[in-house]
Write an enzyme that holds these catalytic residues in place. Structure first.
Site, PDB file in Angstrom:
ATOM      1  N   GLY A 146      42.768  42.671  46.165  1.00 21.36           N
ATOM      2  CA  GLY A 146      43.339  43.161  45.123  1.00 21.36           C
ATOM      3  C   GLY A 146      44.929  43.282  44.956  1.00 21.36           C
ATOM      4  O   GLY A 146      45.479  43.536  46.118  1.00 21.36           O
ATOM      5  N   ARG A 164      47.566  37.444  62.221  1.00 22.91           N
ATOM      6  CA  ARG A 164      46.735  36.730  63.236  1.00 22.91           C
ATOM      7  C   ARG A 164      45.567  35.750  62.573  1.00 22.91           C
ATOM      8  O   ARG A 164      45.776  35.662  61.298  1.00 22.91           O
ATOM      9  CB  ARG A 164      45.820  37.713  63.974  1.00 22.91           C
ATOM     10  CG  ARG A 164      44.850  38.562  63.250  1.00 22.91           C
ATOM     11  CD  ARG A 164      44.245  39.453  64.315  1.00 22.91           C
ATOM     12  NE  ARG A 164      42.991  40.198  63.386  1.00 22.91           N
ATOM     13  CZ  ARG A 164      41.904  39.820  63.231  1.00 22.91           C
ATOM     14  NH1 ARG A 164      41.496  38.723  63.503  1.00 22.91           N
ATOM     15  NH2 ARG A 164      40.996  40.585  62.545  1.00 22.91           N
ATOM     16  N   HIS A 212      62.994  31.166  37.173  1.00 29.48           N
ATOM     17  CA  HIS A 212      64.083  31.218  36.395  1.00 29.48           C
ATOM     18  C   HIS A 212      65.416  31.107  37.076  1.00 29.48           C
ATOM     19  O   HIS A 212      65.593  31.552  38.172  1.00 29.48           O
ATOM     20  CB  HIS A 212      64.202  32.510  35.516  1.00 29.48           C
ATOM     21  CG  HIS A 212      62.824  32.760  34.649  1.00 29.48           C
ATOM     22  ND1 HIS A 212      62.909  32.167  33.419  1.00 29.48           N
ATOM     23  CD2 HIS A 212      61.748  33.267  34.807  1.00 29.48           C
ATOM     24  CE1 HIS A 212      61.874  32.349  32.695  1.00 29.48           C
ATOM     25  NE2 HIS A 212      61.054  33.235  33.537  1.00 29.48           N
TER      26      HIS A 212
END
Length: 201
Positions: free
Chosen positions: A149, A190, A113
């Site tokens: 998650g 890493r 937007h």
């Protein structure tokens, strides 16, 4: 050029376009049907996914609930798994490779937007129909990735193959192949190497 073509090209488009509204309504109904289905209703879920995600490869599994805008702008490879609450706003193409695992509460957001509020605020057509000006940027996730998650991926980002994105990350820039990346904003910690094999724990 249609509004859908503008949308998929990353140009400003009218989200109130009838073609786009109709596909979103269909997609949202399919998402709801899939999310309400039982895990044991394998055949029913498979039938829903044919219409919801027509570009998904073999051996894909979505735990549900799922939340997509269009569904047909999502391209998923083979052996895909998504945990609870997988959300994809696919106003641009979202490409996901083979052997990708998605953790719970992950979101892929392609819409952008305008930053200036006068350009972002809702406008009205002569018939009173509200609309907003927006555009979208594609997302790409390579093969063999694990997105942990509560990860959010922003439009315009490419995550390379073999990456692990740590829980809670917000991915706002490209991540190179075989990287362990975490944080908000997400940064490479890493490279993932043979030292990370289970035998070397």
């Amino acid at each position: 050029m249609t509004e859908k073509e503008k949308m998929l090209r990353g140009e400003l488009y009218d989200s109130s376009d009838k073609e786009l509204v109709k596909r979103r309504e269909i997609c949202h109904a399919l998402c709801e049907a899939y999310s309400r289905s039982a895990e044991t209703e394998t055949a029913k879920r498979k039938d829903i996914l044919k219409d919801l995600l027509p570009h998904m490869g073999r051996n894909g599994y979505l735990q549900g609930p799922v939340f997509f805008d269009y569904g047909d702008n999502i391209y998923i490879g083979e052996n895909f798994y998504a945990n609870f609450n997988f959300t994809v706003l696919d106003c641009a193409a979202v490409k996901i490779g083979d052997n990708v695992f998605i953790g719970p509460n992950c979101s892929l957001f392609t819409p952008v937007h305008p930053l200036v509020y006068e350009e972002r605020n809702c406008k009205f057509k002569p018939d009173g129909t509200p609309y907003t000006a927006e555009y979208a940027k594609p997302i790409e996730i390579g093969d063999n990735c694990w997105i942990a998650g509560n990860v959010t991926v922003i439009g315009g980002v490419k995550i390379g193959s073999g990456c692990v994105i740590g829980a809670g990350s917000v991915v706002t820039r490209d991540i190179p192949d075989n990287s362990l990346a975490v944080g908000n904003p997400c940064r490479v910690v890493r490279k993932i190497t043979d030292k990370d094999r289970l035998e070397n724990r």
